[in-house]
Design a protein around this motif. Structure first.
Motif: not given
Length: 240
Positions: A127-134, A99-102, A25-26
């Motif tokens: 800004d759109t942040w994406l969590n890929r592979n941690g 989820g995996d989007t911020a 998570p972030i």
């Protein structure tokens, strides 16, 4: 037996993989910290945070109207020239983390010193942040600069009588310019706005992007009011 152990290990890893993603998570606080790090790096001309926090397949639309990929974005980060210094502070943060989007939306307040002279600018960035592979990285970013009124010039009331009158865009579409108490006004459909002098025959309205320009004809008299927007003109001809 080896086949069984391999299958067991594969099954075990398949169970772990979503757990790893879920355990990455972030927080808004961390997003702001990283964003401030990026802003500080602009001043220093340090490209490393930009390489780290922007995805290789990112797209960036900046306040200058440019669309940049990561290569062009990173290349744009260079040290300030000699005699220049500044700071950029992140304020008014809004975040949405699902989820995996911020998504992080914020103001960037810039103060710049150029050989001792102070300049200020305000930007809004999403800004759109994406969590890929941690790993959380920015996949898309868009910025715009807040509009600021220009500096006012000295008022020359003697020229107001040249501007006062009726102006027409088309039949039934008119504007009236009037002056009193040392101020100049433009009125249309009952809405009156003060015209503030920038320089020469160029005026602006407080909080309104664009300019009002009075044009002199060959006879030396004002023959039109020009409403200039984004360097394009709408001409209102003077009728009386």
């Amino acid at each position: 037996m080896k086949v069984f152990l391999f299958a067991l290990a594969t099954c075990h890893l398949s169970l772990i993989t979503p757990i790893i993603a879920a355990d990455s998570p972030i927080t808004e606080q961390e997003l702001v910290r990283r964003t401030q790090e990026l802003c500080d790096a602009i001043v220093a001309g340090n490209q490393e945070p930009w390489k780290k926090y922007f995805a290789d397949d990112c797209t960036v639309s900046d306040e200058k109207g440019r669309t940049l990929d990561k290569t062009k974005l990173v290349a744009d980060i260079t040290p300030l020239p000699k005699g220049y210094s500044g700071t950029i502070k992140i304020e008014n943060v809004i975040s949405r983390i699902i989820g995996d989007t911020a998504v992080l939306s914020y103001d960037a307040n810039e103060s710049e010193t150029i050989f001792g002279q102070q300049l200020h600018a305000r930007y809004h960035v999403t800004d759109t942040w994406l969590n890929r592979n941690g790993s959380w990285q920015i996949i898309a970013s868009q910025a715009h600069r807040y509009y600021e009124d220009p500096a006012m010039g000295e008022v020359d009331e003697r020229k107001f009588r040249d501007y006062v009158g009726q102006y027409q865009l088309a039949p039934g579409q008119t504007r009236a310019v009037s002056a009193y108490d040392g101020n100049l006004f433009v009125e249309r459909n009952g809405k009156k706005e003060e015209l503030l002098r920038e320089s020469g025959d160029l005026f602006f309205r407080k909080g309104v992007e664009g300019r009002i320009l009075f044009r002199y004809g060959a006879n030396g008299k004002v023959d039109a009011l020009i409403d200039r927007r984004n360097n394009e003109d709408v001409v209102w001809k003077k009728t009386k």
